[in-house]
Design a protein around this motif. Structure first.
Motif, short mmCIF file in Angstrom:
data_model
loop_
_atom_site.label_atom_id
_atom_site.label_comp_id
_atom_site.label_asym_id
_atom_site.label_seq_id
_atom_site.Cartn_x
_atom_site.Cartn_y
_atom_site.Cartn_z
N THR A 103 54.22 90.53 -11.78
CA THR A 103 55.24 91.11 -10.91
C THR A 103 56.11 90.01 -10.31
N ILE A 104 57.41 90.14 -10.50
CA ILE A 104 58.33 89.08 -10.07
C ILE A 104 58.56 89.12 -8.55
N LEU A 105 58.89 90.29 -8.01
CA LEU A 105 59.19 90.38 -6.58
C LEU A 105 57.98 90.02 -5.73
N ALA A 106 56.81 90.53 -6.09
CA ALA A 106 55.59 90.19 -5.35
C ALA A 106 55.30 88.69 -5.47
N SER A 107 55.61 88.11 -6.62
CA SER A 107 55.39 86.67 -6.81
C SER A 107 56.30 85.86 -5.92
N LEU A 108 57.56 86.26 -5.82
CA LEU A 108 58.50 85.54 -4.96
C LEU A 108 58.10 85.66 -3.49
N LEU A 109 57.71 86.84 -3.07
CA LEU A 109 57.27 87.03 -1.68
C LEU A 109 56.01 86.22 -1.38
N PHE A 110 55.09 86.19 -2.34
CA PHE A 110 53.88 85.38 -2.16
C PHE A 110 54.26 83.90 -2.04
N ALA A 111 55.13 83.44 -2.92
CA ALA A 111 55.51 82.02 -2.92
C ALA A 111 56.21 81.63 -1.62
N LEU A 112 57.10 82.48 -1.14
CA LEU A 112 57.80 82.17 0.11
C LEU A 112 56.84 82.13 1.29
N SER A 113 55.90 83.07 1.33
CA SER A 113 54.94 83.05 2.44
C SER A 113 53.96 81.89 2.31
N PHE A 114 53.54 81.58 1.09
CA PHE A 114 52.60 80.48 0.88
C PHE A 114 53.22 79.15 1.28
N MET A 115 54.46 78.92 0.89
CA MET A 115 55.10 77.62 1.15
C MET A 115 55.62 77.50 2.58
N THR A 116 55.73 78.61 3.29
CA THR A 116 56.28 78.56 4.64
C THR A 116 55.21 78.63 5.72
N VAL A 117 54.21 79.49 5.51
CA VAL A 117 53.21 79.72 6.55
C VAL A 117 51.83 79.25 6.13
N GLY A 118 51.51 79.32 4.88
CA GLY A 118 50.16 79.03 4.42
C GLY A 118 49.91 77.55 4.20
N PHE A 119 48.92 77.31 3.38
CA PHE A 119 48.54 75.94 3.04
C PHE A 119 49.71 75.19 2.37
N GLY A 120 50.58 75.92 1.71
CA GLY A 120 51.69 75.29 1.01
C GLY A 120 52.64 74.55 1.93
N ALA A 121 52.63 74.86 3.21
CA ALA A 121 53.50 74.14 4.16
C ALA A 121 53.09 72.68 4.28
N ILE A 122 51.87 72.36 3.90
CA ILE A 122 51.42 70.98 3.91
C ILE A 122 52.20 70.15 2.88
N ILE A 123 52.56 70.77 1.78
CA ILE A 123 53.19 70.05 0.67
C ILE A 123 54.53 69.43 1.06
N PRO A 124 55.49 70.16 1.62
CA PRO A 124 56.75 69.51 1.98
C PRO A 124 56.62 68.52 3.14
N VAL A 125 55.69 68.76 4.05
CA VAL A 125 55.50 67.83 5.16
C VAL A 125 55.00 66.48 4.64
N THR A 126 54.00 66.52 3.76
CA THR A 126 53.52 65.25 3.19
C THR A 126 54.56 64.62 2.28
N GLY A 127 55.35 65.45 1.61
CA GLY A 127 56.44 64.92 0.78
C GLY A 127 57.46 64.15 1.60
N ALA A 128 57.81 64.69 2.76
CA ALA A 128 58.76 64.00 3.64
C ALA A 128 58.17 62.70 4.17
N LEU A 129 56.90 62.73 4.54
CA LEU A 129 56.24 61.52 5.04
C LEU A 129 56.19 60.43 3.97
#
Length: 158
Positions: A103-129
């Motif tokens: 499912t494309i729409l559910a996948s996009l919603l999952f990805a946005l929530s994962f990268m913004t609120v979930g564990f995925g938010a660690i990824i851009p923070v460490t990338g910036a550091l």
């Protein structure tokens, strides 16, 4: 103010390796302390987190390899890294979740929530550091700072 292309790609490679190490360590510590799974959705499969991290690390490697050679300021490069790793993570999570569920729409919603609120938010923070540290390293090299020498490399200079 540009630096040697080979040197910038070498720093970018080590920075990408540091980025992976920081992500793995942060995922592990947060998972242990919060007693939570990095990807809480059982439908996602086992490859969502690794593919998301791989997409983000590749984006950081390319950004640093090209950006360090152009002499971007450290804070500008850190901001770009934050955006690039977040966007690459969203794309990676969307594609890998869609491959698992179809499912494309559910996948996009999952990805946005994962990268913004979930564990995925660690990824851009460490990338910036990591981008900030890489940019500071390259600027120090440009200023003439040499790497520290091991005691056996010194010829009685001290």
């Amino acid at each position: 103010m540009a630096t040697n292309s080979t040197s910038s790609w070498a720093v970018a490679g080590f920075a990408a390796a540091l980025h992976v190490a920081l992500i793995v360590a942060a995922f592990g510590f947060v998972s242990l302390l919060a007693d939570a799974e990095p990807v809480p959705d059982p439908e996602a499969g086992r490859l969502v987190a690794p593919l998301t991290v791989a997409a983000s690390v590749l984006a950081l490697l390319i950004l640093l390899g090209r950006g360090l050679g152009r002499g971007l300021r450290p804070w500008s490069l850190a901001g770009l890294a934050l955006l690039a790793t977040w966007a690459a993570g969203v794309v990676g999570a969307t594609v890998s979740y869609a491959a698992a569920t179809g499912t494309i729409l559910a996948s996009l919603l999952f990805a946005l929530s994962f990268m913004t609120v979930g564990f995925g938010a660690i990824i851009p923070v460490t990338g910036a550091l990591v981008a900030l540290l890489a940019a500071v390293t390259v600027r120090a090299q440009q200023g003439g700072v040499e790497r520290p020498k091991w005691p056996w490399e010194r010829d009685g200079e001290e």
